[in-house]
Scaffold this motif. Sequence first.
Motif, PDB file in Angstrom:
ATOM      1  N   SER A 566     100.250  28.131  -8.015  1.00  0.00           N
ATOM      2  CA  SER A 566     100.044  26.691  -7.917  1.00  0.00           C
ATOM      3  C   SER A 566     100.177  26.234  -6.463  1.00  0.00           C
ATOM      4  CB  SER A 566     101.045  25.974  -8.815  1.00  0.00           C
ATOM      5  OG  SER A 566     101.108  24.615  -8.484  1.00  0.00           O
ATOM      6  N   ALA A 567     101.175  26.789  -5.783  1.00  0.00           N
ATOM      7  CA  ALA A 567     101.353  26.428  -4.375  1.00  0.00           C
ATOM      8  C   ALA A 567     100.130  26.844  -3.566  1.00  0.00           C
ATOM      9  CB  ALA A 567     102.612  27.089  -3.828  1.00  0.00           C
ATOM     10  N   ARG A 568      99.608  28.029  -3.869  1.00  0.00           N
ATOM     11  CA  ARG A 568      98.413  28.472  -3.122  1.00  0.00           C
ATOM     12  C   ARG A 568      97.230  27.563  -3.397  1.00  0.00           C
ATOM     13  NH1 ARG A 568     100.235  33.518  -4.560  1.00  0.00           N
ATOM     14  NH2 ARG A 568      98.619  34.033  -6.066  1.00  0.00           N
ATOM     15  N   LEU A 569      97.109  27.117  -4.646  1.00  0.00           N
ATOM     16  CA  LEU A 569      96.011  26.190  -4.965  1.00  0.00           C
ATOM     17  C   LEU A 569      96.197  24.886  -4.190  1.00  0.00           C
ATOM     18  CD1 LEU A 569      93.513  25.417  -6.599  1.00  0.00           C
ATOM     19  CD2 LEU A 569      94.983  24.807  -8.511  1.00  0.00           C
ATOM     20  N   GLY A 570      97.462  24.429  -4.105  1.00  0.00           N
ATOM     21  CA  GLY A 570      97.755  23.221  -3.331  1.00  0.00           C
ATOM     22  C   GLY A 570      97.326  23.388  -1.884  1.00  0.00           C
ATOM     23  N   ALA A 571      97.670  24.543  -1.306  1.00  0.00           N
ATOM     24  CA  ALA A 571      97.325  24.797   0.096  1.00  0.00           C
ATOM     25  C   ALA A 571      95.811  24.840   0.271  1.00  0.00           C
ATOM     26  CB  ALA A 571      97.953  26.111   0.543  1.00  0.00           C
ATOM     27  N   LEU A 572      95.136  25.494  -0.687  1.00  0.00           N
ATOM     28  CA  LEU A 572      93.679  25.569  -0.614  1.00  0.00           C
ATOM     29  C   LEU A 572      93.079  24.160  -0.629  1.00  0.00           C
ATOM     30  CD1 LEU A 572      91.140  27.387  -0.669  1.00  0.00           C
ATOM     31  CD2 LEU A 572      91.295  27.410  -3.152  1.00  0.00           C
ATOM     32  N   CYS A 573      93.661  23.305  -1.455  1.00  0.00           N
ATOM     33  CA  CYS A 573      93.207  21.913  -1.545  1.00  0.00           C
ATOM     34  C   CYS A 573      93.338  21.200  -0.207  1.00  0.00           C
ATOM     35  CB  CYS A 573      94.062  21.163  -2.562  1.00  0.00           C
ATOM     36  SG  CYS A 573      93.230  20.914  -4.082  1.00  0.00           S
ATOM     37  N   GLU A 574      94.480  21.394   0.405  1.00  0.00           N
ATOM     38  CA  GLU A 574      94.721  20.718   1.691  1.00  0.00           C
ATOM     39  C   GLU A 574      93.709  21.167   2.740  1.00  0.00           C
ATOM     40  OE1 GLU A 574      96.732  18.219   1.876  1.00  0.00           O
ATOM     41  OE2 GLU A 574      97.221  18.642  -0.224  1.00  0.00           O
ATOM     42  N   SER A 575      93.278  22.425   2.613  1.00  0.00           N
ATOM     43  CA  SER A 575      92.400  22.950   3.658  1.00  0.00           C
ATOM     44  C   SER A 575      90.941  22.549   3.457  1.00  0.00           C
ATOM     45  CB  SER A 575      92.503  24.479   3.694  1.00  0.00           C
ATOM     46  OG  SER A 575      91.837  24.999   2.554  1.00  0.00           O
ATOM     47  N   LEU A 576      90.643  21.910   2.327  1.00  0.00           N
ATOM     48  CA  LEU A 576      89.241  21.569   2.070  1.00  0.00           C
ATOM     49  C   LEU A 576      88.780  20.482   3.020  1.00  0.00           C
ATOM     50  CD1 LEU A 576      89.149  21.401  -1.823  1.00  0.00           C
ATOM     51  CD2 LEU A 576      88.390  23.264  -0.348  1.00  0.00           C
ATOM     52  N   THR A 577      87.543  20.639   3.503  1.00  0.00           N
ATOM     53  CA  THR A 577      87.027  19.610   4.404  1.00  0.00           C
ATOM     54  C   THR A 577      85.795  18.947   3.821  1.00  0.00           C
ATOM     55  OG1 THR A 577      85.869  21.393   5.501  1.00  0.00           O
ATOM     56  CG2 THR A 577      87.921  20.620   6.523  1.00  0.00           C
ATOM     57  N   GLY A 578      85.047  19.680   2.999  1.00  0.00           N
ATOM     58  CA  GLY A 578      83.749  19.170   2.549  1.00  0.00           C
ATOM     59  C   GLY A 578      83.828  18.386   1.251  1.00  0.00           C
ATOM     60  N   ARG A 579      82.647  17.918   0.825  1.00  0.00           N
ATOM     61  CA  ARG A 579      82.543  17.219  -0.457  1.00  0.00           C
ATOM     62  C   ARG A 579      81.529  17.940  -1.338  1.00  0.00           C
ATOM     63  NH1 ARG A 579      85.145  14.141  -2.830  1.00  0.00           N
ATOM     64  NH2 ARG A 579      83.839  12.335  -3.210  1.00  0.00           N
ATOM     65  N   GLU A 580      81.325  19.221  -1.055  1.00  0.00           N
ATOM     66  CA  GLU A 580      80.390  20.000  -1.853  1.00  0.00           C
ATOM     67  C   GLU A 580      80.946  20.202  -3.259  1.00  0.00           C
ATOM     68  OE1 GLU A 580      77.441  20.927  -0.585  1.00  0.00           O
ATOM     69  OE2 GLU A 580      78.174  19.755   1.118  1.00  0.00           O
ATOM     70  N   ALA A 581      80.078  20.652  -4.141  1.00  0.00           N
ATOM     71  CA  ALA A 581      80.520  20.888  -5.520  1.00  0.00           C
ATOM     72  C   ALA A 581      81.726  21.817  -5.556  1.00  0.00           C
ATOM     73  CB  ALA A 581      79.375  21.474  -6.342  1.00  0.00           C
ATOM     74  N   ALA A 582      81.695  22.863  -4.717  1.00  0.00           N
ATOM     75  CA  ALA A 582      82.798  23.832  -4.751  1.00  0.00           C
ATOM     76  C   ALA A 582      84.118  23.168  -4.361  1.00  0.00           C
ATOM     77  CB  ALA A 582      82.496  24.996  -3.824  1.00  0.00           C
ATOM     78  N   ASP A 583      84.071  22.297  -3.358  1.00  0.00           N
ATOM     79  CA  ASP A 583      85.303  21.613  -2.935  1.00  0.00           C
ATOM     80  C   ASP A 583      85.827  20.744  -4.064  1.00  0.00           C
ATOM     81  OD1 ASP A 583      85.199  22.344   0.010  1.00  0.00           O
ATOM     82  OD2 ASP A 583      83.236  21.428  -0.299  1.00  0.00           O
ATOM     83  N   ARG A 584      84.914  20.041  -4.685  1.00  0.00           N
ATOM     84  CA  ARG A 584      85.348  19.152  -5.769  1.00  0.00           C
ATOM     85  C   ARG A 584      85.860  19.950  -6.948  1.00  0.00           C
ATOM     86  NH1 ARG A 584      81.844  13.727  -5.716  1.00  0.00           N
ATOM     87  NH2 ARG A 584      80.623  14.084  -3.844  1.00  0.00           N
ATOM     88  N   ALA A 585      85.263  21.106  -7.147  1.00  0.00           N
ATOM     89  CA  ALA A 585      85.737  21.956  -8.241  1.00  0.00           C
ATOM     90  C   ALA A 585      87.202  22.309  -8.019  1.00  0.00           C
ATOM     91  CB  ALA A 585      84.894  23.224  -8.323  1.00  0.00           C
ATOM     92  N   VAL A 586      87.529  22.637  -6.785  1.00  0.00           N
ATOM     93  CA  VAL A 586      88.918  22.989  -6.488  1.00  0.00           C
ATOM     94  C   VAL A 586      89.826  21.783  -6.744  1.00  0.00           C
ATOM     95  CG1 VAL A 586      90.497  23.723  -4.670  1.00  0.00           C
ATOM     96  CG2 VAL A 586      88.236  24.762  -4.844  1.00  0.00           C
TER      97      VAL A 586
END
Length: 1014
Positions: A566-586
Motif C-alpha cells: 500500500s505504501a508503494r502504491l501511495g509513493a507511485l501515486c505521488e510520482s504521477l505527473t500525467g493525466r493519461e488513462a494509466a495515471d488515472r488507473a493508478v
Amino acid sequence: MTERDRDFRAEATPGAREAEGAPNRIRLRDRDAELRSAEAAVDKLCRDFAAGGTEIGELLTFSGRPGIGKTSLLHEVRRIAKLREGATVLFARGGERQFNEPYHVLRQLLQPVLGRLEPDEFGQVMGTWEEVVGPAMGLKQPRKGARRLDPQGVRDGLDFVLTQLAPRRAPLVMIVDDLHWADPESLGWLAQFAVRARELPVLLVFAYRDDGADWHAESQEHQRAVAGLATRRHELSRLSLVAVTDMIRAELGEKAEDAFCYEFWNVVNGNPFQVVALLDQVRDQELEPVEENSQQLRELAVDATGMTLKSWLDRLGAATLRFAWAAAMLGIDIRQDLATRISAQTAEGARESVKELRKQRVLTTTPNGNLEFVHPLIASSIYNTMPEATRTGMHGVAAAEIENAGLGLLAASRHLVETFAGEGDDRTVRKLRRAASEHLLIGAPEAAQRCLHRALAEPPDDQDRAEVLYELGCSALLTDPVATVNQLKLALDPEEGPLRPSMRIDATFRLSEVLAHSGELRQAAVVCQEEAERTTGDPAGRLRLEAASFMWHAYRKSEEDGPARSARLGALCESLTGREAADRAVLALRAWDLTLRGEPSAEVLRHADAVLDNGRLPKGLGWTDNTWGFELPATLGLSYTYSDRIAQAERLFSDAIVQFEVAGWSGAHRGFAYFLMGLARFRRGLLAEAEDFLRRALRLSERISGKLPLAWDAVGVLIDTLIARGRSREAWELALEFGFHPPYHPTAMVLPDAASLYGKLLLAVNRPAGAAAALTEAGAQLDIRGWHNTVWAPWAGHLAIALAQDEPERARAYARRSVVEAERFGTASAIGTALRLHAQIEDGQQAVELLEQAVTHLGQSPAGYEHAVALVDLGAALRRVGRLEDAQEYLYQGIELAQHCAADGLVDRARRELANYGLRPNRLGDARETLSQPEWDIAELAVRGVPPQRIADHLALPLSLVNRRLAAVYRKAGSGPDGLAAALGLPPAQRDGSDPLDGPGGPDTVGDGLGLGR
Ligand SMILES: Nc1ncnc2c1ncn2[C@@H]1O[C@H](COP(=O)(O)OP(=O)(O)O)[C@@H](O)[C@H]1O
Ligand SMILES: [Mg+2]
C-alpha cells in the motif's frame, strides 16, 4: 443477389407460395392424427389470439427415422398455417453441411421478417440490441471498431427481439425442419426460447431425427430439452400395409397382387422414402407386380445409404457425379452457378448434369430457383462417397468461389477449415484469422476457434504462431476460462515463438484477468509483476502491468506484504505527473486501497474525483475498454459506494449495465454490474431492488459455471439483504449452500473473506459463541492486511456484540475501537453504524445517548436501512428508560423508513416493540400529509365538483395526467369522489347547478388559492 435477398424471395413473395404448395403436394397416408393435431394447434393459436390471449404459445414436434415423412408433414403444416388470415409463417431448416455455420438456421428463420420491417418498427423491435442482434442475424455489418460479442448477449438480444416481434406479427408460426442439424448457436437459443415461447402468441413446430445416430452431444441435450417441452409431440410410425398397398396400386395399377404388396411392405419396412425409391426401381425395371417377382424386390431395394462410389458412378457418370459432389458440398439451397464453378464444368455441361440428376431423382428445384437434394439421405450418401483428396481439394475451391461470389468470409470459412493443412500457406492463415475475428463479432467464439485451430495446423510461420495462439486465447475470453488460460500461457511461452512486445502486454493482462476471476488472484498479480519487470522498452506498458499487479493484490484477502505494498502504491501515486488513462488507473486503485484501509474518506474522494471527467469515466477507462478491463471502473465505483457517494456510484453502475448490454457482454460482465448495483442499492437501503439485482447477478454467474468469485460476492450481499429483510433462515440456507463456513474456501472478490460473513450470519441467527470465533479470526487477518474499514468489514462492532454476555470489557474495547476507526474514515454512515453497534452492548441512558448520536449521523447519510435500524433501536432504548412518548415517535419514524426500505423484519420488530407496551402499532394515517402539492391542487377542484376535463383545461394539464393524479388522491384519501371532502377535511361542494369555476372563489382564486390543505 445476396444470400439475404434470396431468402426474402423464398419466403415473402406471394408467387412463391403457390409455386411451393401445388406441384409437390402429395397425399399423406396414415398421418391423419398428426395433421389433425397440427391443424388444431394452428386453429387454437389463431382463435386464442383473436380473443385477446397473449400467453398462448405451444410447441409441436415431429420426430422419427430418416425418410419417415417429417419434412412432408411440415410442408402441410406450413400450408395450413399460411391459409390463416393474418398469420406470419417463418421457416428454416438445418443442414448437415451447415452445422458449423453459426446462426445459419436463425438467419433463415428471421431475416425475411426482420429485414422487411420499416425503419421505425425495426428500431422498436431491436431496442438497444441492434448492434448485437443485427450483425449476428446478418442484417447489418458490425459497427466499425466493434468488439467481440458474448454469445449469451446474442441470445438475450434475440429474446428481446422476439418478445417485441411476436405480438406485432402474431399469430406467429415458426417452423424448423431437421433441428438435429441446426447449428449449435441457433439450437442453443431455440431450446431456450421454446420455454419462453409459451408466454407469447407463437406456435413452434420442430422436426428432428430420433434414430439414435450420434449427433453432437450438446445438440442431443438441447434436442432432449426441446422434446420435453413439447405440448404436442408426435413420433412418426411406419406406414401400414394398407397404406403401402394403396401407394403401390396408385403407381402400378390395381393389378398389383396382394402377395407382392406384402413383400414390398416388408422390404421397405413401411418407410415412405423407401417406398417411393423402390417404386422407382420397379418402374425402371418394368417388374410385373405379381407374386413370383416379389423375391426380386429385396435386391432392387438398395437404399440410398447403401450406395457406393461405384454405384453412383455407374448411375450418373463421372461428370454428373462431380456436379453432384459440388452440390452436396454446398448442402441446402444450392446455387447452380456456384456448384457449376466448384465442379469446374461449363454452363452447358452443368445444365446436362442437372437434367440427369433430376431424372435420377437426386436433385429438385426449390421455389426460389435454387437446387435441392430430393432427400438429405441422398446428399449425405453422395458427399460420403467423395475420396478424401477430392473432398478437401473441392472445399478449397468452394471457399474461393464463395468469396469471389461476394458471400463473405463467414460463409467461406466452413470450407476453409475442411481444406488440407500442411501447406504452410500464408494467405490461408491470414484468411482464417480474419474469419475468426469476424466470427467473434457475431458472437460465435466456437466457430472462431475452429478457424484458429485450423490456422495453427496450416502451420503459420514462426513470426505469426504466437499471435495466432494469443488470438485463440482471446477467443474464449468470454466463455471458457480454462481454455483461455492455457492458450494465453502458450502464447506467452517463448518456445512457441516470439510475440510482439505490445501483444505480450495485452496477453499478460488478459491472462491475469481470467486468472483473477477464476479465484487465482495471487497468480494474476504475480504474472503481471513478472512481465512488468521484463518490460524495458515501453514505460506505459510497464506501468499498466504494475498497476494491474496492484489491482489484483488489492483484491487478495490475505497477503504477507499488504501495508508495504500500500505504501508503494501511495509513493507511485505521488510520482504521477500525467493525466493519461494509466495515471488515472493508478489513482483509482489508490482510492480503493485507501477505502479498504479506512483512511479518511476525504482522501478517498480526492483520488476518486481525480479519475473522473465531469462525473463520467474518462476515455480509455470505460466499462468495455480492452486496455484496462471493467475491474478498474468497478473499483472506482466501489470507493464511491463505501464513501457515501452512492448516487455517483449508481451512475457509473447503471452505465455499466447499459454498456455491457449494448456490447452484448451478457455473461460475467453483466453479472458483475448487477452485483455492483445490488450492493449500491443495499447500502442505500433499497432492499427489494437490491435483492432483485443480486439474484440476477447470481443467476448469470451460475449460468457460466459452478461457483465463481462473482457468485460469492453476490451471495454475500444477498445474505446481508435477506437478514435486513427479516429472512434470516433463508440467508442461513444460502450461506450453507455456498459454503460460507469453516473451513473457509470461497473467496469473494469484492467482499471481505468468508469468516467475516459467516460471523455476521451466526450473530444474526443468535449463535454468539460461534460468531465470536469466526469474527476474531476474520479480524486477525484484516489487521495483518492493514484493512480497517468498518463499513466494508464491520467485524469489530459485531464481535463486540458477540462477546457482550461473557466478556463485557473486551466487548467494550472492540466497540470503542470500531467507533474510533469509523471516525477516522469519517463518513456519516460509518460513524452512525459504529455508534449504533456500540449502543447494543450498553444499557439505559448510555445506550440512548449513543443511539441519539447514531441517528443524527445516519440522518445525514444515504444509508437508509442503517438509519431505520438506529431509529427503531433508539425507540426501544427510550422505551426501556421509560420515555414512552419519545419512544413512540422514533418507532413510528423507524417503521416508516423501514417500510420504504422493504425491511419487513425491522417493521415487525418495531411493531412488536410498540404493541408489547400498549402502544398503537399503526399510526392512523392522515391523508392530508401524504398528498403531494399537485395532488392537492386537483383534489380541491374535484371536491368542488369540477369534472376532470375541466380540471385539465383549467390547470393546462393533459387529461390523462389529471386522471392519474385523481386516482392517487382517492387511494391516499381512502375514499372515492363522494366522501372525498370529508376525508380531506374540506367543506363539501355546493351542488346548485352553477359552474364551480365561475363566481366567487371561482377561476381567479383557484389559481393561487391552492394551499388550503397544507
Ligand atoms: N405419409 C406419407 N404418405 C405417403 N408418402 C409419404 C408420406 N410421408 C412421406 N412420404 C414420401 O416419403 C418421402 C420422404 O419423406 P420426408 O418427409 O422427406 O421424410 P423425412 O423428412 O422424415 O426424412 C417423400 O418423398 C414423400 O413423398
Ligand atoms: Mg426431412
